[in-house]
Design an enzyme around this catalytic site. Sequence first.
Site, PDB file in Angstrom:
ATOM      1  CG  HIS A 112      -1.978  -0.916   1.233  1.00  0.00           C
ATOM      2  ND1 HIS A 112      -2.891  -1.237   1.980  1.00  0.00           N
ATOM      3  CD2 HIS A 112      -2.170  -1.849   0.134  1.00  0.00           C
ATOM      4  CE1 HIS A 112      -3.694  -2.202   1.785  1.00  0.00           C
ATOM      5  NE2 HIS A 112      -3.374  -2.646   0.681  1.00  0.00           N
ATOM      6  CD  GLU A 163      -2.083   4.045   2.978  1.00  0.00           C
ATOM      7  OE1 GLU A 163      -3.400   4.298   3.094  1.00  0.00           O
ATOM      8  OE2 GLU A 163      -1.800   3.108   2.399  1.00  0.00           O
ATOM      9  CB  CYS A 203      -6.011  -1.219   4.990  1.00  0.00           C
ATOM     10  SG  CYS A 203      -4.308  -1.683   5.228  1.00  0.00           S
ATOM     11  CB  CYS A 233      -1.684   1.220   6.209  1.00  0.00           C
ATOM     12  SG  CYS A 233      -1.183   0.501   4.641  1.00  0.00           S
TER      13      CYS A 233
END
Length: 146
Positions: free
Chosen positions: A77, A79, A105, A108
């Site tokens: 992801h 992040e 999410c 993250c």
Amino acid sequence: MTSKKRPSWPEYFERIAEFAATRSQCHARQVGAVIVQEKHIIATGYNGVPTGIEPCQHCHRQAYEPGKGYAVCPANHAEANAIAQAAKLGVSTAGASIYCTYAPCKDCVGLLINAGIYMVFSPLLKKGSLAKELLDESKIIKGVID
């Protein structure tokens, strides 16, 4: 000569996160993130496969309903990639802010908490999601991006 409205700092960083997202080769969604400390960008990230890995030719998650099938997706992801970039460069993220083009999410959010990021600007997290519960329970300040 017409004068353009100068963007606020949050608008400026939101736009940079949107631009970072354009680097993503993800077939499902392009997501960007920018980590900022004292109005200076310290790292950027976008969702995608790890460095040196061939990009996907098709989306591995398309057979799954939205929000499912993450275990078959090889991408990291945005992040997580931004935090990894800061770590790779030896830059501390403690006390930093992050601007995300998509709500983080649960995994993250955990990374953001442990990386010492104190402020998250993102689209609204889903009510009742574990990501929202973790963020609400943490000391992270939340800013909503429309």
